[in-house]
Structures are given as C-alpha cells and as structure tokens.
Design an enzyme around this catalytic site. Sequence first.
Site, PDB file in Angstrom:
ATOM      1  CG  HIS A  56      -6.446  -2.508  -0.346  1.00 14.50           C
ATOM      2  ND1 HIS A  56      -4.905  -2.515  -0.842  1.00 14.50           N
ATOM      3  CD2 HIS A  56      -6.400  -1.736   0.810  1.00 14.50           C
ATOM      4  CE1 HIS A  56      -4.308  -1.727   0.068  1.00 14.50           C
ATOM      5  NE2 HIS A  56      -5.040  -1.223   1.046  1.00 14.50           N
ATOM      6  CG  ASP A  60      -2.415   4.040   1.314  1.00 14.49           C
ATOM      7  OD1 ASP A  60      -3.670   3.757   1.327  1.00 14.49           O
ATOM      8  OD2 ASP A  60      -1.566   3.635   1.938  1.00 14.49           O
ATOM      9  CG  HIS A  61      -3.114   0.975  -1.459  1.00 20.36           C
ATOM     10  ND1 HIS A  61      -1.845  -0.136  -1.512  1.00 20.36           N
ATOM     11  CD2 HIS A  61      -2.593   1.278  -0.383  1.00 20.36           C
ATOM     12  CE1 HIS A  61      -1.395  -0.228  -0.723  1.00 20.36           C
ATOM     13  NE2 HIS A  61      -1.906   0.560   0.195  1.00 20.36           N
ATOM     14  CG  HIS A 113      -5.407  -4.244   5.064  1.00 24.82           C
ATOM     15  ND1 HIS A 113      -4.681  -3.255   5.934  1.00 24.82           N
ATOM     16  CD2 HIS A 113      -5.335  -3.128   3.939  1.00 24.82           C
ATOM     17  CE1 HIS A 113      -4.427  -2.053   5.497  1.00 24.82           C
ATOM     18  NE2 HIS A 113      -4.941  -2.003   4.451  1.00 24.82           N
ATOM     19  CG  HIS A 170       2.717   0.716   3.335  1.00 27.10           C
ATOM     20  ND1 HIS A 170       2.525   1.946   3.324  1.00 27.10           N
ATOM     21  CD2 HIS A 170       1.422   0.238   2.861  1.00 27.10           C
ATOM     22  CE1 HIS A 170       1.113   2.350   3.099  1.00 27.10           C
ATOM     23  NE2 HIS A 170       0.468   1.317   2.861  1.00 27.10           N
TER      24      HIS A 170
HETATM   25 ZN   LIG Z   1      -4.523  -0.345   2.945  1.00 27.61          ZN
END
Ligand SMILES: [Zn+2]
Length: 249
Positions: A56, A60-61, A113, A170
């Site tokens: 996505h 942080d991805h 999400h 995570h």
């Molecule tokens: Zn996320």
Amino acid sequence: MTLTVRQFPCLSDNYGFLVRDDASGKVACIDTPDAEAILAELAKAGWGLDLILNTHWHPDHAGGNEALKAATGCTVVGPAEVARIAAPDRVVAHGDHVMLGDTRFDVIDTGGHTLGHVTFFDAADHIAFVGDTLFALGCGRLFEGDAAQMWASLQRITDLPDDTTVYCAHEYTAANARFALSVDADPALKARADSIFAARERGEPTVPTSIALEKATNPFLRAPLLRPDIANPAEAFGAVRAAKDAFKG
Ligand SMILES: [Zn+2]
C-alpha cells in the site's frame, strides 16, 4: 521451499522483508520502510534487488521506493495508490500475479486500511505478505475503508490455507494481546498471550504468524463470536475495531 525470506526490523516497529527465489537467485523486497536498512540487509546477504512489491502507499511501506530504485535499478510493482508516493513501474490489482524468477505471487485485494491495499501470496510455498491488513492478534486501522471492506479483505486472507505463513508489517503483537485479553476469555488466547509477552521480554519477534493461529485467537477474526448481539459479521467486526481504537490498556 523455493523461497528464502529474510526478516529484519526497520524504523520503530516495522519489519522489512527480503525474499529470494532460490532457483533463479532473483530477489524482491516487500515494502520499503527504510531504504538504508534494506540496502544494508541486501549487502549482508550478498543479494541484488530485482523487484519491490508494495502492499500500500503509506510512507512506511513505499517511502524507500525511489532511493532503492536509484541504488539498484529494481522494478517497482504495487497497487495504483502507490502513485501518491511515486508511480510504480507496474500497477497490479486483484487477480493479477507477479513472477520473481520461478516464484509466483498472486495479488489479492485486501483494501480497508487503505482503499487499494493488496496482499502478495505465494501459493506454492504457502507464504503471504499481508502488509497492514492482518497483524498477529490484530488488524490494520480503517484509515480509508470501512468495516465491510476490511471484513471482506480479512475473509480473503483467512480463506488461504491454514498452514500459510503470514508476514505482517509491524511488531504490534504485545499491545494487540493486551486488547485481545480485554475482550476474549478464551484459554487458547491466554496461552498465546503469555508466550507473546515472554517472547517480547526476550526481544524475539512474534512475526510471522499463521492463518490457523489467527483464526483461533485473533479477536478481529473472532468478532462474530465475541459479539453475538450483532447479527451482521462485518458490523460485529466494526464494533471490535472501534473498541480497539478506544482501548487505553
Ligand atoms: Zn499502513
């Protein structure tokens, strides 16, 4: 097993994942939380980088995509929403597949999400990279989608074989376990929570998990059982998700 997975911590609580198709030596990284950490891990392994697979668009991805592409010349593959960071070289959606040498990853829509979130599933090895959709004893927050979309996405993940190894993005498991214990008195959950707290005390990761383990103990997947007062399963899930959002434990 034809796929080798290297998992390593990135940022404060992300995991980075490098995967190598052993037959061809081709390497992919799943998401790019931290380009420097990923380059260091590649160097440690002695691997090049052929592909980035984004689940996505969150920074942080996908935030390390450009630096990794510049450093390695790799190809960026992800859902269309990754263009919010930078346009991927190849856009994929539900039903597509991506080859890494001889290894095939099926692309599964797991929106909720974020609206366009996808999961990458290696059906030959029973390995799934689920990003921020399913966590050990948890699930992703509904930043863009609603409970109905996320519940449908979680069903697509739990339809995978029970022995599927599930890599979530995570290390949230201890906090997830504290919430789970507040809504579910099941003995299997209690036993799992005890082992999670002990593992974290020792500094050990609690990722990966498995479909069977999550089906048995994850309060979000068990929402219809935990909320028998709510007839609609997606609404029961939404109620458990809202309780977690408000949980101060
Ligand atoms: Zn996320």
